[in-house]
Design a protein around this motif. Structure first.
Motif: not given
Length: 110
Positions: A59-68, A70-86
């Motif tokens: 629960g440390v990261l958030r993923r900013d994309d529309a795929s919803g 975590w098990d799919t291959t991330a496209p190059d434009q997907v960004k990861y950021g820190l969640a509040p717990a992170g």
């Protein structure tokens, strides 16, 4: 005399995994793509993906994309950021006293 850690064992296990601290440091600066994390950490794609998934599972990261997923291959434009717990984890790790307590070394005065 041994210093007792203020961090739960699961947090110590998490930050002890390969590239986790490096990824946290990169994401503290700004959200980043997987390729940017790889470059910043100088890690292989597989090692970076493993660390990102581990952080996400905690629960440390958030993923900013529309795929919803975590098990799919991330496209190059997907960004990861820190969640509040992170953010809370990074703040406590970067605190010198907490950091030294986590690694069993007493904090020293400059």
């Amino acid at each position: 005399m041994a210093t007792r850690s203020r961090f739960p064992a699961e947090v110590l296990d998490l930050v002890g995994r390969p590239y986790v601290l490096e990824i946290l440091a990169e994401l503290e600066r700004r959200p980043a793509t997987l390729d940017a994390l790889r470059a910043g950490c100088r890690a292989s794609r597989a090692a970076t993906v493993a660390a990102v998934r581990t952080l996400a599972a905690h629960g440390v990261l958030r993923r900013d994309d529309a795929s919803g997923s975590w098990d799919t291959t991330a496209p190059d434009q997907v960004k990861y950021g820190l969640a509040p717990a992170g953010r809370a984890l990074v703040a406590s790790l970067w605190d010198l006293e907490s950091w030294s307590a986590a690694y069993g070394q007493p904090a020293t005065e400059p």
